[in-house]
Design a protein around this motif. Structure first.
Motif, mmCIF file in Angstrom:
data_model
loop_
_atom_site.group_PDB
_atom_site.id
_atom_site.type_symbol
_atom_site.label_atom_id
_atom_site.label_comp_id
_atom_site.label_asym_id
_atom_site.label_seq_id
_atom_site.Cartn_x
_atom_site.Cartn_y
_atom_site.Cartn_z
ATOM 1 N N ASP A 1 -11.834 -27.493 2.864
ATOM 2 C CA ASP A 1 -10.551 -27.525 2.171
ATOM 3 C C ASP A 1 -10.668 -26.891 0.782
ATOM 4 N N GLU A 2 -11.757 -27.159 0.092
ATOM 5 C CA GLU A 2 -11.992 -26.577 -1.239
ATOM 6 C C GLU A 2 -12.077 -25.054 -1.146
ATOM 7 N N PHE A 3 -12.772 -24.558 -0.132
ATOM 8 C CA PHE A 3 -12.884 -23.113 0.035
ATOM 9 C C PHE A 3 -11.519 -22.512 0.333
ATOM 10 N N ALA A 4 -10.780 -23.132 1.249
ATOM 11 C CA ALA A 4 -9.458 -22.621 1.623
ATOM 12 C C ALA A 4 -8.537 -22.568 0.414
ATOM 13 N N THR A 5 -8.563 -23.597 -0.416
ATOM 14 C CA THR A 5 -7.718 -23.619 -1.617
ATOM 15 C C THR A 5 -8.084 -22.479 -2.557
ATOM 16 N N ALA A 6 -9.381 -22.286 -2.796
ATOM 17 C CA ALA A 6 -9.817 -21.197 -3.683
ATOM 18 C C ALA A 6 -9.422 -19.844 -3.105
ATOM 19 N N TRP A 7 -9.567 -19.667 -1.799
ATOM 20 C CA TRP A 7 -9.238 -18.396 -1.161
ATOM 21 C C TRP A 7 -7.742 -18.136 -1.218
ATOM 22 N N ARG A 8 -6.952 -19.159 -0.944
ATOM 23 C CA ARG A 8 -5.496 -18.994 -0.927
ATOM 24 C C ARG A 8 -4.925 -18.692 -2.301
ATOM 25 N N THR A 9 -5.536 -19.202 -3.350
ATOM 26 C CA THR A 9 -4.994 -18.997 -4.699
ATOM 27 C C THR A 9 -5.515 -17.727 -5.368
ATOM 28 N N ALA A 10 -6.499 -17.081 -4.777
ATOM 29 C CA ALA A 10 -7.022 -15.825 -5.331
ATOM 30 C C ALA A 10 -6.157 -14.659 -4.850
ATOM 31 N N ASP A 11 -6.114 -13.611 -5.656
ATOM 32 C CA ASP A 11 -5.479 -12.372 -5.226
ATOM 33 C C ASP A 11 -6.437 -11.661 -4.273
ATOM 34 N N LYS A 12 -5.858 -10.870 -3.368
ATOM 35 C CA LYS A 12 -6.672 -10.134 -2.407
ATOM 36 C C LYS A 12 -6.149 -8.705 -2.296
ATOM 37 N N VAL A 13 -7.069 -7.758 -2.210
ATOM 38 C CA VAL A 13 -6.729 -6.363 -1.960
ATOM 39 C C VAL A 13 -7.489 -5.952 -0.707
ATOM 40 N N VAL A 14 -6.759 -5.437 0.271
ATOM 41 C CA VAL A 14 -7.352 -5.014 1.535
ATOM 42 C C VAL A 14 -7.264 -3.499 1.621
ATOM 43 N N TYR A 15 -8.394 -2.865 1.901
ATOM 44 C CA TYR A 15 -8.456 -1.411 2.032
ATOM 45 C C TYR A 15 -8.537 -1.070 3.513
ATOM 46 N N SER A 16 -7.480 -0.426 4.009
ATOM 47 C CA SER A 16 -7.454 -0.079 5.427
ATOM 48 C C SER A 16 -6.486 1.060 5.673
ATOM 49 N N ALA A 17 -6.930 2.022 6.455
ATOM 50 C CA ALA A 17 -6.051 3.118 6.872
ATOM 51 C C ALA A 17 -5.345 2.780 8.178
ATOM 52 N N THR A 18 -5.724 1.651 8.812
ATOM 53 C CA THR A 18 -5.175 1.339 10.131
ATOM 54 C C THR A 18 -4.232 0.136 10.162
ATOM 55 N N LEU A 19 -4.339 -0.776 9.203
ATOM 56 C CA LEU A 19 -3.434 -1.925 9.189
ATOM 57 C C LEU A 19 -2.031 -1.490 8.778
ATOM 58 N N ASP A 20 -1.027 -2.057 9.421
ATOM 59 C CA ASP A 20 0.365 -1.784 9.047
ATOM 60 C C ASP A 20 0.832 -2.714 7.939
ATOM 61 N N ALA A 21 0.318 -3.946 7.933
ATOM 62 C CA ALA A 21 0.733 -4.943 6.957
ATOM 63 C C ALA A 21 -0.362 -6.003 6.849
ATOM 64 N N VAL A 22 -0.270 -6.806 5.800
ATOM 65 C CA VAL A 22 -1.182 -7.931 5.608
ATOM 66 C C VAL A 22 -0.344 -9.209 5.572
ATOM 67 N N PRO A 23 -0.631 -10.161 6.467
ATOM 68 C CA PRO A 23 0.218 -11.338 6.591
ATOM 69 C C PRO A 23 -0.066 -12.466 5.597
ATOM 70 N N THR A 24 -1.111 -12.354 4.809
ATOM 71 C CA THR A 24 -1.450 -13.444 3.902
ATOM 72 C C THR A 24 -0.789 -13.262 2.540
ATOM 73 N N ARG A 25 -0.559 -14.402 1.883
ATOM 74 C CA ARG A 25 0.030 -14.377 0.541
ATOM 75 C C ARG A 25 -0.956 -13.804 -0.472
ATOM 76 N N ARG A 26 -0.411 -13.355 -1.573
ATOM 77 C CA ARG A 26 -1.206 -12.840 -2.693
ATOM 78 C C ARG A 26 -2.117 -11.694 -2.264
ATOM 79 N N THR A 27 -1.655 -10.884 -1.315
ATOM 80 C CA THR A 27 -2.478 -9.824 -0.740
ATOM 81 C C THR A 27 -1.759 -8.489 -0.805
ATOM 82 N N GLU A 28 -2.480 -7.473 -1.263
ATOM 83 C CA GLU A 28 -1.957 -6.109 -1.309
ATOM 84 C C GLU A 28 -2.771 -5.240 -0.357
ATOM 85 N N LEU A 29 -2.102 -4.273 0.252
ATOM 86 C CA LEU A 29 -2.745 -3.326 1.157
ATOM 87 C C LEU A 29 -2.866 -1.977 0.458
ATOM 88 N N ARG A 30 -4.081 -1.421 0.475
ATOM 89 C CA ARG A 30 -4.323 -0.089 -0.067
ATOM 90 C C ARG A 30 -4.912 0.756 1.061
#
Length: 186
Positions: free
Chosen positions: A72-101
């Motif tokens: 639960d502690e890990f999930a909370t830390a992960w959910r509250t952090a910003d995330k940047v995903v680098y992908s040429a193949t993903l159409d979208a990212v379904p998680t909160r606080r996440t940007e696709l590059r």
């Protein structure tokens, strides 16, 4: 100014996944998980490639009822952090606080590190290889499992040359050893 950290759980022979892409042998016990959580707390942003992101996104909606508190502690830390995903193949990212590059931009990461007072974690050996070769990584954390898998996805890219200083070590009851290194920048 933030620091860029690369961290992973590996086999003794230096692989993050075996030849079949499995990493079940790397599942941390509660003691290791608690240590990982302490490393995650100061992280403001996670940088991921597609494959690791697709694995990690389960933390967004995982049912943790009845699971150990460390999960639960890990999930909370992960959910509250910003995330940047680098992908040429993903159409979208379904998680909160996440940007696709679409591509990993070294100058953009340098700006992020310069402008953010929180640390940044880069995940996945392929993406980390680019950052390591560009001299962006400040700290390397390796959790070495007492298992030899004989091949697979290497923790560090072949041909990389770098000088590091050992900052700390920690041995766990399970036989896992944490090695923390600071990268010597020229």
């Amino acid at each position: 100014m933030g620091r860029l950290l690369y961290s992973s759980i590996t086999s003794l022979d230096g692989f993050v996944a075996d030849r079949e892409g499995r990493f079940d042998w790397a599942a941390p016990d509660e003691e290791v998980h608690a240590f990982v959580n302490a490393l995650q707390r100061p992280i403001g942003t996670h940088l991921y490639g597609r494959r690791l992101y697709e694995t990690m996104q389960a933390w967004e909606t995982m049912d943790l009822l009845g699971e150990p508190a460390v999960m639960d502690e890990f999930a909370t830390a992960w959910r509250t952090a910003d995330k940047v995903v680098y992908s040429a193949t993903l159409d979208a990212v379904p998680t909160r606080r996440t940007e696709l590059r679409r591509r990993f931009d070294i100058d953009e990461v340098r700006r992020l590190l310069r402008d953010d007072d929180r640390d940044v974690l880069i995940g996945g050996p392929t993406l980390a290889a680019v950052a390591l070769r560009a001299g962006l990584v400040d700290d390397v954390h390796q959790f070495v499992c007492p298992v030899v898998v004989g091949g697979g996805t290497p923790f560090l890219p072949l041909g990389l040359e770098a000088r590091l200083d050992l900052v700390s070590t920690h041995a766990f009851a399970s036989g896992v050893v944490h090695l923390a290194y600071r990268v010597r920048h020229a």
